[in-house]
Design a protein around this motif. Sequence first.
Motif, PDB file in Angstrom:
ATOM      1  N   LEU A  52       0.652  -1.438   0.052  1.00  0.00           N
ATOM      2  CA  LEU A  52      -0.132   0.169   0.094  1.00  0.00           C
ATOM      3  C   LEU A  52       0.944   1.032  -0.324  1.00  0.00           C
ATOM      4  O   LEU A  52       1.718   1.515   0.725  1.00  0.00           O
ATOM      5  N   LEU A  53       0.441   1.927  -0.971  1.00  0.00           N
ATOM      6  CA  LEU A  53       1.074   3.557  -0.968  1.00  0.00           C
ATOM      7  C   LEU A  53       0.521   4.507  -0.870  1.00  0.00           C
ATOM      8  O   LEU A  53      -0.710   4.505  -1.545  1.00  0.00           O
ATOM      9  N   ASP A  54       0.341   5.647   0.037  1.00  0.00           N
ATOM     10  CA  ASP A  54      -0.327   6.973  -0.066  1.00  0.00           C
ATOM     11  C   ASP A  54       0.651   7.605  -0.621  1.00  0.00           C
ATOM     12  O   ASP A  54       1.429   8.428  -0.635  1.00  0.00           O
ATOM     13  N   ALA A  55      -0.286   8.089  -1.674  1.00  0.00           N
ATOM     14  CA  ALA A  55       0.287   8.941  -2.683  1.00  0.00           C
ATOM     15  C   ALA A  55      -0.246  10.371  -2.867  1.00  0.00           C
ATOM     16  O   ALA A  55      -0.398  11.119  -3.587  1.00  0.00           O
ATOM     17  N   SER A  56      -1.172  10.436  -1.505  1.00  0.00           N
ATOM     18  CA  SER A  56      -1.933  11.848  -1.200  1.00  0.00           C
ATOM     19  C   SER A  56      -0.671  13.138  -2.215  1.00  0.00           C
ATOM     20  O   SER A  56       0.430  13.224  -1.189  1.00  0.00           O
ATOM     21  N   LEU A  57      -1.112  14.356  -2.502  1.00  0.00           N
ATOM     22  CA  LEU A  57      -0.168  15.408  -2.609  1.00  0.00           C
ATOM     23  C   LEU A  57      -1.498  16.597  -3.265  1.00  0.00           C
ATOM     24  O   LEU A  57      -2.616  16.023  -3.692  1.00  0.00           O
ATOM     25  N   SER A  68       2.066  15.619   6.118  1.00  0.00           N
ATOM     26  CA  SER A  68       1.279  15.510   7.288  1.00  0.00           C
ATOM     27  C   SER A  68       0.248  14.584   7.718  1.00  0.00           C
ATOM     28  O   SER A  68      -0.066  13.509   8.881  1.00  0.00           O
ATOM     29  N   GLU A  69      -1.360  14.218   7.183  1.00  0.00           N
ATOM     30  CA  GLU A  69      -2.190  13.487   6.843  1.00  0.00           C
ATOM     31  C   GLU A  69      -1.402  12.399   7.136  1.00  0.00           C
ATOM     32  O   GLU A  69      -2.422  11.780   7.725  1.00  0.00           O
ATOM     33  N   VAL A 161      -8.002   2.105  10.475  1.00  0.00           N
ATOM     34  CA  VAL A 161      -6.680   3.468   9.988  1.00  0.00           C
ATOM     35  C   VAL A 161      -5.452   3.163  11.593  1.00  0.00           C
ATOM     36  O   VAL A 161      -6.168   2.537  12.243  1.00  0.00           O
ATOM     37  N   SER A 162      -4.665   3.432  10.856  1.00  0.00           N
ATOM     38  CA  SER A 162      -3.222   3.712  11.669  1.00  0.00           C
ATOM     39  C   SER A 162      -2.854   4.704  12.475  1.00  0.00           C
ATOM     40  O   SER A 162      -2.936   5.297  11.261  1.00  0.00           O
ATOM     41  N   THR A 163      -2.409   5.119  13.292  1.00  0.00           N
ATOM     42  CA  THR A 163      -2.158   5.980  13.891  1.00  0.00           C
ATOM     43  C   THR A 163      -0.637   6.236  14.918  1.00  0.00           C
ATOM     44  O   THR A 163      -0.432   6.752  14.906  1.00  0.00           O
ATOM     45  N   ASP A 164       0.155   5.071  14.567  1.00  0.00           N
ATOM     46  CA  ASP A 164       0.971   4.622  14.616  1.00  0.00           C
ATOM     47  C   ASP A 164       2.400   5.958  14.580  1.00  0.00           C
ATOM     48  O   ASP A 164       1.868   6.562  12.852  1.00  0.00           O
ATOM     49  N   SER A 165       3.232   6.463  15.309  1.00  0.00           N
ATOM     50  CA  SER A 165       4.121   7.229  14.513  1.00  0.00           C
ATOM     51  C   SER A 165       4.738   6.037  13.988  1.00  0.00           C
ATOM     52  O   SER A 165       4.799   4.999  14.178  1.00  0.00           O
ATOM     53  N   VAL A 166       5.204   7.931  13.279  1.00  0.00           N
ATOM     54  CA  VAL A 166       5.731   7.131  11.625  1.00  0.00           C
ATOM     55  C   VAL A 166       7.976   8.132  12.392  1.00  0.00           C
ATOM     56  O   VAL A 166       7.287   9.357  11.864  1.00  0.00           O
ATOM     57  N   SER A 167       8.976   7.763  11.545  1.00  0.00           N
ATOM     58  CA  SER A 167       9.617   7.812  11.423  1.00  0.00           C
ATOM     59  C   SER A 167      10.076   9.102  10.518  1.00  0.00           C
ATOM     60  O   SER A 167       9.547   8.070   9.637  1.00  0.00           O
ATOM     61  N   ASN A 168      10.795   9.796  11.213  1.00  0.00           N
ATOM     62  CA  ASN A 168      11.235  11.167   9.897  1.00  0.00           C
ATOM     63  C   ASN A 168      11.645  10.423   8.960  1.00  0.00           C
ATOM     64  O   ASN A 168      12.379  10.143   7.390  1.00  0.00           O
ATOM     65  N   GLU A 169      13.294   8.815   9.284  1.00  0.00           N
ATOM     66  CA  GLU A 169      14.235   9.303   8.095  1.00  0.00           C
ATOM     67  C   GLU A 169      12.926   7.736   7.640  1.00  0.00           C
ATOM     68  O   GLU A 169      13.767   8.067   6.406  1.00  0.00           O
ATOM     69  N   LEU A 171      10.378   8.243   7.042  1.00  0.00           N
ATOM     70  CA  LEU A 171       9.896   9.091   5.107  1.00  0.00           C
ATOM     71  C   LEU A 171      10.023   9.745   4.312  1.00  0.00           C
ATOM     72  O   LEU A 171      10.336  10.047   3.182  1.00  0.00           O
ATOM     73  N   GLN A 172      11.838  10.302   4.970  1.00  0.00           N
ATOM     74  CA  GLN A 172      12.408  11.006   3.982  1.00  0.00           C
ATOM     75  C   GLN A 172      13.502   9.645   3.116  1.00  0.00           C
ATOM     76  O   GLN A 172      13.936   9.994   2.151  1.00  0.00           O
ATOM     77  N   ARG A 173      13.322   8.311   3.322  1.00  0.00           N
ATOM     78  CA  ARG A 173      14.310   7.249   2.592  1.00  0.00           C
ATOM     79  C   ARG A 173      14.186   7.472   0.806  1.00  0.00           C
ATOM     80  O   ARG A 173      15.409   7.618   0.653  1.00  0.00           O
ATOM     81  N   PRO A 174      13.168   7.131   0.827  1.00  0.00           N
ATOM     82  CA  PRO A 174      12.890   7.078  -0.712  1.00  0.00           C
ATOM     83  C   PRO A 174      14.111   8.404  -1.833  1.00  0.00           C
ATOM     84  O   PRO A 174      14.166   8.997  -2.474  1.00  0.00           O
TER      85      PRO A 174
END
Length: 330
Positions: A52-57, A68-69, A161-169, A171-174
Amino acid sequence: MLFSTARSATRRFLPVKEKGRRAMSASSEVDSSTPSLVNTEWLKQRLKGVKLLDASLYMPAQARDGLSEFKAKRIPGAQYFHLDEVAEPNTSLPHMLPSEQAFAAAMDALDVSNEDHVVVYDGLGIFSSPRAWWTFKCFGHERVSVLEGGLPAWESSSGPVSTDSVSNEQLQRPGKAVRSPPSSTRYKAKLDHSKVRSAQEMLANVGSKGEAVVDARSPGRFIGTEPEPRPGLKGGHIPGAYNVPFPQVLRDGKQLKSPEELEKVFSNAGVDVNRRPVVGSCGSGLTASILALAVHQINGKVIPIYDGSWSEWGMLSDVPISTETPPNTV
């Protein structure tokens, strides 16, 4: 000098002399191996078997931020596919296709393999996710689908839905992978040039009229009476283009209309997508992908898109521009 302001945006595409062969292959290609649209019930039954990929823009006027969302809530197991990050970094044009190596590196960073069935979605329903779908198609990934209705439909159907925290690392990896791709990758990407058009090819098509250009922008932007949202762009459209504003192919702005309704939308604009090769365009290559997904519902073809779209054409000083009202016959 022709196209001098476009910088490196079109440097990877085939020259104009290939256009005839490419148009033929694009018009004859039918993709039926994987559904381009899946609904929420389909996804619930296969949630652990897809990537699954969230491609929201979102556009600036929408005052929303996809990243942020995503950090706030997402479909369980989803990762964020940042269309502005998984893109060519050496151009001023927005979310242009990256190189093969850069896309492959981003897929490695997202742990996506060539065999995975990828499902993309967005926070509006059907808006930016078709651009991700088209991007995967461009790089030869056939097993990719769009979640019809996106996150709003998922939540309306009581999907978790998941509200677990996501690390900045994480998110920045791709994005980091795109900017500094390694020499070798697990994922193998091959750009299908038949699915992309450059400014040079679009200029050649103005004369040849070999492909019907469908422009997804609003009627006001199409004829130049409404200002462009990006500064410095002239108003109008590519001569000979047809206007199919993307909201016309949507129901309630969140789901695609039926194939029969979609065919009528294009027909009313003057284009028979079953009889004439079509190429999509818009402001930045984003909403043209909605039209591409719509055409795919009609005939199973993945139409090419002018990647630079009006963000490129509208800033060039030596290309023709029309402000005539849309034609209504082919």
